[in-house]
Design an enzyme around this catalytic site. Structure first.
Site, PDB file in Angstrom:
ATOM      1  N   ALA A  38       0.839  -1.211   0.000  1.00  0.00           N
ATOM      2  CA  ALA A  38       0.000   0.000   0.000  1.00  0.00           C
ATOM      3  C   ALA A  38       0.873   1.259   0.000  1.00  0.00           C
ATOM      4  O   ALA A  38       1.914   1.292  -0.652  1.00  0.00           O
ATOM      5  CB  ALA A  38      -0.981  -0.060   1.150  1.00  0.00           C
ATOM      6  N   CYS A  39       0.444   2.277   0.745  1.00  0.00           N
ATOM      7  CA  CYS A  39       1.150   3.564   0.665  1.00  0.00           C
ATOM      8  C   CYS A  39       2.586   3.485   1.178  1.00  0.00           C
ATOM      9  O   CYS A  39       3.387   4.369   0.906  1.00  0.00           O
ATOM     10  CB  CYS A  39       0.389   4.633   1.444  1.00  0.00           C
ATOM     11  SG  CYS A  39      -1.197   5.006   0.701  1.00  0.00           S
TER      12      CYS A  39
END
Ligand SMILES: CC(C)(COP(=O)(O)OP(=O)(O)OC[C@H]1O[C@@H](n2cnc3c(N)ncnc32)[C@H](O)[C@@H]1OP(=O)(O)O)[C@@H](O)C(=O)NCCC(=O)NCCS
Length: 373
Positions: free
Chosen positions: A155-156
Site C-alpha cells: 500500500a502507501c
C-alpha cells in the site's frame, strides 16, 4: 556488507490537474442529478438524499487543494466519474509502466547511470495494473536493464519497503544497482461518488536509484544509514478489488471493491504508530530526533504530518522541516514521500540527516534514514 546510497530520483507528473472547486462542482452536479432522479423515493423516506461536498471542508480536513490525474474529462463528467484510459495492446507498455519509465529514466539521468548498469527493478506500489507479468519485468524490458524485476504491494508504504529490499540486495552484492519505481493511478481505484473520500487521491510516478556508496558518482548522494519497517493489521483502510471478485457469491457491488477507509480512526491510530517507529529508529542509530534536518513524509493529510513531525522533533515543524506536496498532488499513495524527497533534497548540506517515511494501509510503515554526502 557494502555501504549503500540513493544516487538519483525521478518524478512523472500527469499533464492534467483538477482543482478542489472543479472536483466539487462535478460532484455536486452528480448529487443534484441523483436527488432529482430519486425525488419521490426521497420524499417517501426510502432513499437518503446525498449531501453536497465543499472545497472549504476538503482543505480544512486534509490540506489538499488539487490533484494530478491521468484523465480529467472522465473524472469530472458526472455521468462517468472515473478516469477513462485507452485500451493498450500487449506489445506496448501498459499505463503504469509508461509512467514508471518516465520517472526511472529521470532517476538514472540524475545518478549519471545507464539502464545497462542496473540489474534489478522493484515496482513498489499500491494500485497494480494487473496480476502478471510483473510490471517490473515489463519496465526492465523497455528500459533495457538486465538482471531481474519483481512487483511488491505494501500500500502507501510500498516505496519504503522497496527501498529496504533494494538496500539489502546492493549491500549483499546480489545486485549492482536497483531501481525502486512507484507508479500510481490512484484515481482508478477511487469512488468519485463518495463524498467522504472523493477528494483524496491523485496520480503520479516516482523512481529512486540505489547503488553502492563507494562507486556512486552522482553529485548529490544520500547514504542510507538504516531502514526499519513495521506492519500491524487493520481493516480501517481497504481495497477489496481482486480476481476472485467475480467468483464470490453473493457478488459485491462495484463500489464495494474500491478504496474505503475510516479516516478518523486511521488518523488516530497511525500517528502514534509512525511517531514511535521514527523515534525508535533514530534512537537505534544514535541520532537525536531534533537534529534531523528534514522529514519526507507520506502525503495523506496535512494535520497528520504536522502531528507526527511535532511528536518526533519535539517542536512545531516548519514547512522546511516537513515539506508538503499534498496540496498540489493530493495523496499519491506510495509515490507521496518520494515526491517530497525528489522536490526537496537539493538544499541539504553534506552531513545533514533526513528521513523518508511512508505509511498506510495494512497498517504498514517504513523509515529510511539518509545522510547527505
Ligand atoms: C479523510 C479525512 C480527510 C476526513 O476528515 P475528518 O475530519 O476525519 O472528517 P470526517 O470524515 O469525520 O467528517 C466530518 C464531517 O464532515 C462531513 N464531510 C465528509 N466529507 C465531506 C465533504 N467532502 N464535504 C463536506 N462535508 C464532508 C462528514 O459527513 C462529517 O459530518 P458530521 O460531522 O455531520 O457527521 C481525514 O480523516 C483523514 O485524512 N484521515 C487520515 C486518512 C489517511 O491518512 N489515510 C491513509 C490513506 S493511504
Amino acid at each position: 556488507m557494502k555501504r549503500v546510497c540513493i544516487s538519483g530520483s525521478g518524478l512523472f507528473t500527469p499533464a492534467e490537474s483538477i482543482s478542489n472547486d472543479e472536483l466539487v462542482a462535478s460532484f455536486n452536479r452528480y448529487v443534484e442529478n441523483f436527488n432529482a432522479e430519486n425525488a419521490t423515493a426521497i420524499a417517501a423516506g426510502t432513499v437518503t438524499p446525498l449531501q453536497p461536498s465543499s472545497s472549504e471542508f476538503i482543505v480544512k480536513a486534509s490540506g489538499i487543494k488539487a490533484r494530478y490525474c491521468v484523465n480529467k474529462a472522465g473524472v469530472l463528467d458526472p455521468a462517468v466519474m472515473r478516469p477513462q484510459i485507452r485500451k493498450r495492446g500487449d506489445d506496448e507498455p501498459c499505463l503504469l509502466v509508461e509512467m514508471g519509465l518516465a520517472a526511472a529514466r529521470q532517476a538514472l539521468a540524475s545518478a549519471g547511470r545507464e539502464a545497462g548498469e542496473v540489474d534489478a527493478v522493484v515496482v513498489a506500489c499500491s494500485n497494480m495494473q494487473r496480476a502478471y507479468p510483473a510490471m517490473a519485468v515489463e519496465l526492465q524490458h523497455y528500459l533495457g536493464c538486465g538482471g531481474f524485476g519483481f512487483d511488491m504491494n505494501v500500500a502507501c508504504a510500498s516505496a519504503a519497503f522497496g527501498v529496504q529490499a533494494a538496500v539489502d540486495a546492493v549491500a549483499r552484492g546480489s545486485a549492482r544497482a536497483v531501481l525502486v519505481v512507484s507508479p500510481e493511478v490512484c484515481t482508478g481505484h477511487l469512488n468519485f461518488r463518495n463524498r467522504d473520500c472523493h477528494f483524496i487521491f491523485g496520480d503520479a510516478a516516482t523512481a529512486l536509484l540505489i547503488e553502492p556508496l563507494e562507486t556512486a558518482t552522482a553529485a548529490k548522494r544520500f547514504e542510507v544509514l538504516g531502514t526499519r519497517l513495521v506492519t500491524q493489521f487493520s481493516n480501517n483502510i481497504r481495497n477489496d478489488f481482486g480476481f476472485l471478485n467475480v467468483s464470490e457469491q453473493p457478488g459485491r457491488r462495484w463500489d464495494e471493491i474500491l478504496f474505503r477507509q475510516e479516516g478518523r480512526k486511521v488518523f488516530k491510530e497511525v500517528v502514534p504508530l509512525v511517531s514511535e517507529l521514527l523515534v525508535g529508529h533514530l534512537g537505534e542509530l544514535g541520532i537525536v530526533p531534533a537534529s534531523v534536518r528534514r522529514f519526507w513524509l507520506h502525503q495523506a493529510n496535512l494535520g497528520m504530518n504536522h502531528l507526527i513531525a511535532k511528536r518526533v522533533l519535539g517542536h512545531e515543524p516548519g514547512i522546511d522541516e516537513a515539506p508538503v506536496i499534498l496540496d498540489e498532488y493530493a495523496n499519491t499513495s506510495s509515490a507521496g514521500s518520494v515526491i517530497a524527497f525528489h522536490k526537496y533534497h537539493q538544499d541539504l548540506e553534506p552531513g545533514q540527516v533526513g528521513v523518508l517515511c511512508a505509511f498506510g494501509a495494512g497498517y504498514s510503515a517504513g523509515s529510511v534514514v539518509l545522510r547527505r554526502l
